[in-house]
Motif scaffolding. Structure first.
Motif, mmCIF file in Angstrom:
data_model
loop_
_atom_site.group_PDB
_atom_site.id
_atom_site.type_symbol
_atom_site.label_atom_id
_atom_site.label_comp_id
_atom_site.label_asym_id
_atom_site.label_seq_id
_atom_site.Cartn_x
_atom_site.Cartn_y
_atom_site.Cartn_z
ATOM 1 N N ALA A 62 0.833 -1.204 0.000
ATOM 2 C CA ALA A 62 0.000 0.000 0.000
ATOM 3 C C ALA A 62 0.869 1.257 0.000
ATOM 4 O O ALA A 62 0.593 2.219 -0.726
ATOM 5 C CB ALA A 62 -0.933 -0.002 1.211
ATOM 6 N N LEU A 63 1.923 1.260 0.797
ATOM 7 C CA LEU A 63 2.810 2.421 0.826
ATOM 8 C C LEU A 63 3.545 2.583 -0.500
ATOM 9 O O LEU A 63 3.681 3.698 -1.013
ATOM 10 C CB LEU A 63 3.815 2.305 1.979
ATOM 11 C CG LEU A 63 4.806 3.453 2.110
ATOM 12 C CD1 LEU A 63 4.112 4.820 2.200
ATOM 13 C CD2 LEU A 63 5.714 3.222 3.312
ATOM 14 N N GLY A 66 1.156 4.182 -2.794
ATOM 15 C CA GLY A 66 0.937 5.568 -2.390
ATOM 16 C C GLY A 66 2.093 6.466 -2.781
ATOM 17 O O GLY A 66 1.896 7.591 -3.254
ATOM 18 N N ARG A 69 1.917 6.961 -6.577
ATOM 19 C CA ARG A 69 0.865 7.927 -6.938
ATOM 20 C C ARG A 69 1.292 9.357 -6.637
ATOM 21 O O ARG A 69 0.891 10.287 -7.324
ATOM 22 C CB ARG A 69 -0.440 7.617 -6.184
ATOM 23 C CG ARG A 69 -1.281 6.539 -6.802
ATOM 24 C CD ARG A 69 -2.671 6.456 -6.170
ATOM 25 N NE ARG A 69 -2.638 6.308 -4.722
ATOM 26 C CZ ARG A 69 -2.540 5.148 -4.075
ATOM 27 N NH1 ARG A 69 -2.460 4.020 -4.745
ATOM 28 N NH2 ARG A 69 -2.524 5.112 -2.761
ATOM 29 N N ALA A 70 2.106 9.522 -5.598
ATOM 30 C CA ALA A 70 2.575 10.857 -5.221
ATOM 31 C C ALA A 70 3.745 11.325 -6.084
ATOM 32 O O ALA A 70 4.264 12.420 -5.876
ATOM 33 C CB ALA A 70 2.964 10.870 -3.739
ATOM 34 N N ARG A 115 3.316 11.229 6.365
ATOM 35 C CA ARG A 115 1.910 11.322 5.960
ATOM 36 C C ARG A 115 1.513 10.136 5.088
ATOM 37 O O ARG A 115 0.474 9.498 5.312
ATOM 38 C CB ARG A 115 1.660 12.639 5.223
ATOM 39 C CG ARG A 115 0.201 12.844 4.808
ATOM 40 C CD ARG A 115 0.023 14.118 3.984
ATOM 41 N NE ARG A 115 0.625 14.040 2.673
ATOM 42 C CZ ARG A 115 0.124 13.343 1.639
ATOM 43 N NH1 ARG A 115 -0.986 12.646 1.780
ATOM 44 N NH2 ARG A 115 0.728 13.358 0.466
ATOM 45 N N LEU A 116 2.334 9.813 4.106
ATOM 46 C CA LEU A 116 2.021 8.704 3.208
ATOM 47 C C LEU A 116 2.071 7.355 3.930
ATOM 48 O O LEU A 116 1.251 6.474 3.677
ATOM 49 C CB LEU A 116 2.952 8.721 2.000
ATOM 50 C CG LEU A 116 2.719 9.879 1.034
ATOM 51 C CD1 LEU A 116 3.852 9.965 0.014
ATOM 52 C CD2 LEU A 116 1.371 9.767 0.348
ATOM 53 N N GLU A 119 -1.082 7.068 6.075
ATOM 54 C CA GLU A 119 -2.220 6.821 5.191
ATOM 55 C C GLU A 119 -2.248 5.350 4.741
ATOM 56 O O GLU A 119 -3.298 4.714 4.735
ATOM 57 C CB GLU A 119 -2.124 7.746 3.977
ATOM 58 C CG GLU A 119 -3.293 7.662 3.028
ATOM 59 C CD GLU A 119 -3.120 8.660 1.893
ATOM 60 O OE1 GLU A 119 -2.895 8.213 0.748
ATOM 61 O OE2 GLU A 119 -3.203 9.876 2.156
ATOM 62 N N ALA A 120 -1.089 4.812 4.395
ATOM 63 C CA ALA A 120 -1.011 3.407 3.977
ATOM 64 C C ALA A 120 -1.391 2.479 5.126
ATOM 65 O O ALA A 120 -2.102 1.491 4.926
ATOM 66 C CB ALA A 120 0.394 3.078 3.473
ATOM 67 N N ASN A 123 -5.159 2.480 5.542
ATOM 68 C CA ASN A 123 -5.967 2.058 4.400
ATOM 69 C C ASN A 123 -5.591 0.719 3.781
ATOM 70 O O ASN A 123 -6.291 0.269 2.870
ATOM 71 C CB ASN A 123 -5.935 3.152 3.325
ATOM 72 C CG ASN A 123 -6.668 4.389 3.799
ATOM 73 O OD1 ASN A 123 -7.793 4.315 4.251
ATOM 74 N ND2 ASN A 123 -6.002 5.526 3.733
ATOM 75 N N CYS A 124 -4.539 0.062 4.242
ATOM 76 C CA CYS A 124 -4.256 -1.248 3.662
ATOM 77 C C CYS A 124 -5.344 -2.218 4.118
ATOM 78 O O CYS A 124 -5.868 -2.121 5.226
ATOM 79 C CB CYS A 124 -2.840 -1.727 3.996
ATOM 80 S SG CYS A 124 -2.632 -2.769 5.427
#
Length: 142
Positions: A62-63, A66, A69-70, A115-116, A119-120, A123-124
């Motif tokens: 997930a990270l 992320g 995507r960033a 932050r990323l 978030e990971a 949300n994983c």
């Protein structure tokens, strides 16, 4: 949608029982598990070890996505997970999964990385599945 499958077989009951776990992919094929592998450090696996592996892998992927995507294109991520099984009133419960991450990501600052990573973690899919305390410790190497 994807559906994955694993199976467990157990012969005997209680401490004397012996089990095996098999996954659809064949990565685990009649892998032994039981009381000895769960509580006595005997060879084989156990459910908490498998949860730890799944959580570390899911969070790391997930990270990775992320970060991509960033706009980040290069780096390495190394995650370990420690899953805690505690005896509670009425039985046992998984009470914590502690993720520990060390990363090297070209061009990222510590705030954006934190932050990323957070978030990971939130949300994983495996984090969402677990109903326990989840902690994340991370370090960014330069």
């Amino acid at each position: 949608m994807t559906v994955n499958r694993a199976s467990a077989h157990y012969e005997g009951l209680g401490k004397e029982g012996r089990g095996s776990i098999t996954t659809k992919s064949g990565v685990l094929d009649a892998q032994p598990y039981g009381f000895g592998t769960r509580f006595e450090g005997k060879p084989g696996t156990n459910p908490e070890e498998l949860i730890a592996a799944a959580h570390a892998a899911c969070f790391t992927m997930a990270l990775s996505f992320g970060l991509s995507r960033a706009g980040y294109a290069a780096g390495t991520l190394d995650t370990s997970a420690e899953v805690t099984l505690e005896q509670q009133e009425g039985g046992f419960a998984v009470t914590k999964s502690a993720l520990s991450l060390t990363a090297r990501v070209e061009g990222i600052d510590a705030g954006e990385f934190a932050r990323l990573a957070e978030e990971a973690e939130k949300n994983c899919p495996i984090s969402k599945l677990l109903n326990c305390e989840i902690t994340l410790e991370h370090s960014l190497e330069s």
